[in-house]
Design a protein around this motif. Structure first.
Motif, mmCIF file in Angstrom:
data_model
loop_
_atom_site.group_PDB
_atom_site.id
_atom_site.type_symbol
_atom_site.label_atom_id
_atom_site.label_comp_id
_atom_site.label_asym_id
_atom_site.label_seq_id
_atom_site.Cartn_x
_atom_site.Cartn_y
_atom_site.Cartn_z
ATOM 1 N N GLY A 70 0.859 -1.170 0.000
ATOM 2 C CA GLY A 70 0.000 0.000 0.000
ATOM 3 C C GLY A 70 0.897 1.221 0.000
ATOM 4 N N GLY A 71 0.649 2.143 -0.922
ATOM 5 C CA GLY A 71 1.523 3.311 -0.962
ATOM 6 C C GLY A 71 0.847 4.484 -1.634
ATOM 7 N N SER A 72 1.595 5.577 -1.771
ATOM 8 C CA SER A 72 1.035 6.764 -2.412
ATOM 9 C C SER A 72 2.124 7.787 -2.668
ATOM 10 C CB SER A 72 -0.033 7.419 -1.523
ATOM 11 O OG SER A 72 0.566 8.015 -0.385
ATOM 12 N N GLN A 73 1.790 8.736 -3.548
ATOM 13 C CA GLN A 73 2.548 9.978 -3.546
ATOM 14 C C GLN A 73 2.026 10.769 -2.358
ATOM 15 O OE1 GLN A 73 2.734 11.976 -7.325
ATOM 16 N NE2 GLN A 73 3.587 13.864 -6.430
ATOM 17 N N ARG A 74 2.913 11.425 -1.626
ATOM 18 C CA ARG A 74 2.498 12.122 -0.412
ATOM 19 C C ARG A 74 2.098 13.565 -0.750
ATOM 20 N NH1 ARG A 74 2.407 7.027 1.358
ATOM 21 N NH2 ARG A 74 4.447 6.209 2.002
ATOM 22 N N GLU A 75 1.189 14.093 0.044
ATOM 23 C CA GLU A 75 0.763 15.486 -0.170
ATOM 24 C C GLU A 75 1.861 16.421 0.325
ATOM 25 O OE1 GLU A 75 -0.406 18.140 -1.655
ATOM 26 O OE2 GLU A 75 -2.339 17.076 -1.634
ATOM 27 N N GLU A 76 2.527 17.112 -0.627
ATOM 28 C CA GLU A 76 3.638 17.973 -0.223
ATOM 29 C C GLU A 76 3.202 19.424 -0.031
ATOM 30 O OE1 GLU A 76 2.973 17.228 -3.251
ATOM 31 O OE2 GLU A 76 3.679 18.763 -4.656
ATOM 32 N N ARG A 77 1.952 19.739 -0.431
ATOM 33 C CA ARG A 77 1.479 21.137 -0.358
ATOM 34 C C ARG A 77 0.819 21.372 0.999
ATOM 35 N NH1 ARG A 77 -1.738 19.969 -5.841
ATOM 36 N NH2 ARG A 77 -2.171 18.178 -4.495
ATOM 37 N N PRO A 86 8.006 17.119 -3.978
ATOM 38 C CA PRO A 86 7.180 15.961 -4.313
ATOM 39 C C PRO A 86 7.894 14.691 -3.823
ATOM 40 C CG PRO A 86 7.461 17.381 -6.223
ATOM 41 C CD PRO A 86 8.403 17.876 -5.173
ATOM 42 N N HIS A 87 7.165 13.822 -3.158
ATOM 43 C CA HIS A 87 7.795 12.580 -2.722
ATOM 44 C C HIS A 87 6.742 11.491 -2.583
ATOM 45 C CE1 HIS A 87 6.531 14.411 1.083
ATOM 46 N NE2 HIS A 87 6.715 13.255 1.708
ATOM 47 N N ALA A 88 7.216 10.255 -2.475
ATOM 48 C CA ALA A 88 6.296 9.123 -2.489
ATOM 49 C C ALA A 88 6.915 7.966 -1.719
ATOM 50 C CB ALA A 88 6.004 8.694 -3.934
ATOM 51 N N GLY A 89 6.104 6.973 -1.418
ATOM 52 C CA GLY A 89 6.610 5.801 -0.707
ATOM 53 C C GLY A 89 5.548 4.732 -0.614
ATOM 54 N N PHE A 90 5.945 3.598 -0.075
ATOM 55 C CA PHE A 90 4.968 2.521 0.110
ATOM 56 C C PHE A 90 5.387 1.630 1.261
ATOM 57 C CE2 PHE A 90 7.985 0.874 -3.101
ATOM 58 C CZ PHE A 90 8.306 -0.367 -2.580
ATOM 59 N N GLY A 91 4.460 0.793 1.698
ATOM 60 C CA GLY A 91 4.749 -0.196 2.727
ATOM 61 C C GLY A 91 4.489 -1.584 2.156
ATOM 62 N N LEU A 92 5.426 -2.510 2.392
ATOM 63 C CA LEU A 92 5.236 -3.887 1.943
ATOM 64 C C LEU A 92 5.285 -4.800 3.154
ATOM 65 C CD1 LEU A 92 6.523 -5.793 -1.066
ATOM 66 C CD2 LEU A 92 7.248 -6.621 1.155
ATOM 67 N N GLY A 93 4.236 -5.602 3.314
ATOM 68 C CA GLY A 93 4.185 -6.534 4.429
ATOM 69 C C GLY A 93 5.110 -7.703 4.157
ATOM 70 N N PHE A 94 6.172 -7.812 4.959
ATOM 71 C CA PHE A 94 7.209 -8.804 4.661
ATOM 72 C C PHE A 94 6.656 -10.226 4.722
ATOM 73 C CE2 PHE A 94 11.112 -11.247 5.963
ATOM 74 C CZ PHE A 94 11.709 -11.191 4.715
ATOM 75 N N GLU A 95 5.867 -10.534 5.746
ATOM 76 C CA GLU A 95 5.337 -11.902 5.862
ATOM 77 C C GLU A 95 4.421 -12.251 4.699
ATOM 78 O OE1 GLU A 95 5.673 -9.939 8.470
ATOM 79 O OE2 GLU A 95 7.180 -11.101 9.584
#
Length: 478
Positions: free
Chosen positions: A404-411, A442-451
């Motif tokens: 689950g991820g997104s571009q983050r709101e930078e404004r 502008p920046h973005a990220g995500f999380g990945l469930g390792f298990e």
RNA sequence: UCCUUAGUAGCUCAGUUGGUUAGAGCAUCUGACUGUUAAUCAGAGGGUCACUGGUUCGAGUCCAGUCUGAGGAGCCA
């Protein structure tokens, strides 16, 4: 005493006859009072140790029981029997640790995963769990290798956090206050000013917000650590304590984010295929044996290895949320009213909808983007349409949401406006908002469930079988 | 948390309509055999039928509650 030891993995690779080979490990079976199947955890393959008749005392042979720890020195020779190329003719055998066969719970036979879960402290000594945890190790190593090669900085975000505004679920309280008689303030509420940190604290549910602080200085960072959710979730896909990988990247938009996530998933799968083929082959075989018991229509179309190669070799499908809803509305499943939950634009898709898209319609991993802002978190970047945010979820066959991820709101104005709408107090996240005041990008990220990733790669079906000591509601043994 | 389902020997399971002393395979132990691949053959030991209460002359079996597991759902990674 131990420095002459050779790991069984390395012994198996030798193809010449050699004297004076020393191995140590745990006995899997002892057949015919002569043949010891020895395993030391370095590989799934057992080394056949031959104790020639008449060479050893009966009192010694009696102590070679299932899971006894032994040291063997002898000569490596071509095997006379079938089933293995080489075997170790024992010259000396020492018992390092006895194992009482009347007490030891594992037998040289097939055990149910449910039973093995009850003896999680011993289940590493089985073929299945040996393979699963060697693969888990490789995947964890590949995570670091991938990010390191791309210049990401491994940032350790805190495990104890005072922020309860992350909005990712119920949290575990961290406190040293006496449970039976906590100090109270003037209003009769628990006075956390008296607590260890001088405020209410919890175990982290995500390192993302701190990750963004790192990304807006180092460019690209990632976290890889334990995460805690106090949800009363009783499923094969949820844990109260699990490991999550969260990259955050400055100067990345949603598309960069998707590209990175897809490359990342393919990279670590490829790494496992290259380094754990023996273990994957074992699990592949195990899975197909299991599926033979199922009716034909319940069986997978691909074997485990075919599935992994398919994922590595093919592009993930990329669709918008709006397109996903259209596909569902036009599906025969919808028209025949097969869905339990209704479909219309604006819903948070249910498992049955996601499974239809991934397992029936596309039959491959799917990245869904641009969800309605109402069903997503406050920090996701608002799109120009005023209705959606630049979110992305990656859905994997058999697993569901794996990223689950997104571009983050930078404004800043748009971010604080969303926080106000969702009743998130600015004063608790002043440090987070500072990134939007001082050189926001502008920046973005995500999380990945390792298990969940380990589930996907190993083909296991219960998340409790891919973490060493699972923590779930009503269960924290070991 | 909700729905469904299960709990009988160390493991996997059978146990009829409520009726005498609780059954099998594997494991373990004893003996035989000795190039075996979850070795084989013969024999033996092994049970608080999840727990608490109830119905009954009599409960593994029927009823109520509790605990634990599994499958599905919700929450999510």
């Amino acid at each position: 005493m131990f420095n002459k030891r050779i790991k069984i993995k390395d012994v198996i690779g030798l193809d010449q006859e050699l004297n004076d080979i020393t191995v140590m490990g745990w006995v899997r079976t002892f057949r015919n009072n002569q043949f010891i199947a020895l395993n030391d955890g370095s590989t799934n393959t057992n080394l056949q140790v031959v104790a020639e008749l008449g060479l050893f005392e009966d009192t010694l042979l009696k102590r070679i029981t299932t899971s006894a720890a032994i040291k063997v020195t002898g000569k490596l020779v071509k095997s006379l029997g079938k089933g293995q190329n080489i075997e170790l003719k024992a010259v000396s055998i020492d018992i390092l640790g006895d194992s009482d066969p009347e007490q030891y719970p594992l037998q040289p036979k097939k055990h149910s995963l449910e039973f093995l879960r009850e003896i999680a402290h011993l289940r590493f000594r089985t073929n299945t769990f040996g393979s699963v945890f060697r693969i888990r190790h490789s995947l964890a190593f590949a995570v670091h290798k991938f990010f390191h090669e791309r210049g990401f900085l491994y940032l350790h975000t805190p495990i104890i956090t005072a922020s309860d505004a992350e909005g990712a679920g119920e949290m575990f309280r961290v406190s040293t206050l006496p449970l039976d008689n906590p100090p109270k303030d003037a209003n009769g509420n628990i006075d956390f000013k008296e607590d260890f940190f001088g405020k209410a604290t919890n175990l982290t549910v995500s390192g993302q917000l701190e990750g963004e602080l790192g990304a807006t200085a180092f460019g690209e960072i990632y976290t890889f650590g334990p995460t805690f959710r106090a949800e009363n979730s009783n499923t094969a896909r949820h844990l109260a304590e699990f490991w999550m990988i969260e990259p955050e990247m400055a100067f990345h938009d949603l598309e960069d984010n998707m590209n990175l996530a897809e490359d990342f998933i393919k990279y670590i799968i490829r790494f496992a295929i290259e380094h754990n083929l023996e273990d994957l082959t074992f699990l592949d075989q195990r899975l197909s044996d299991e599926e033979k018991l199922l009716p034909t229509d319940k069986r997978s179309e691909m074997s485990l290895l075919e599935k992994l190669n398919f994922v590595v070799d093919n592009d993930f499908e990329r669709i918008t949320y709006t397109e996903a809803i259209d596909i569902l509305l036009n599906s025969s499943a919808y028209k025949k009213k097969k869905f339990q939950y209704d479909v219309k634009w604006g819903i948070d898709m249910q498992s049955e909808h996601e499974r239809y898209l991934v397992e029936k319609h596309f039959k491959k991993p799917v990245i869904v983007t641009n969800y309605p802002k109402e069903i997503k978190a406050f920090y996701m970047r608002q799109n120009d349409d005023g209705k959606t945010v630049a979110a992305m979820d990656i859905l994997a066959p058999g697993i569901g949401e794996i990223v689950g991820g997104s571009q983050r709101e930078e404004r800043l104005p748009l971010l604080t406006q969303r926080m106000a709408e969702m009743n998130i107090p600015e004063e608790e996240l002043w440090w987070y908002l500072d990134t939007r005041k001082y050189g926001t990008v502008p920046h973005a990220g995500f999380g990945l469930g390792f298990e969940r990733m380990v589930l996907f790669v190993t083909g296991m079906t219960n998340i409790r079988d891919v973490i060493a000591f699972p923590r779930t509601p009503k269960s924290a043994e070991f």
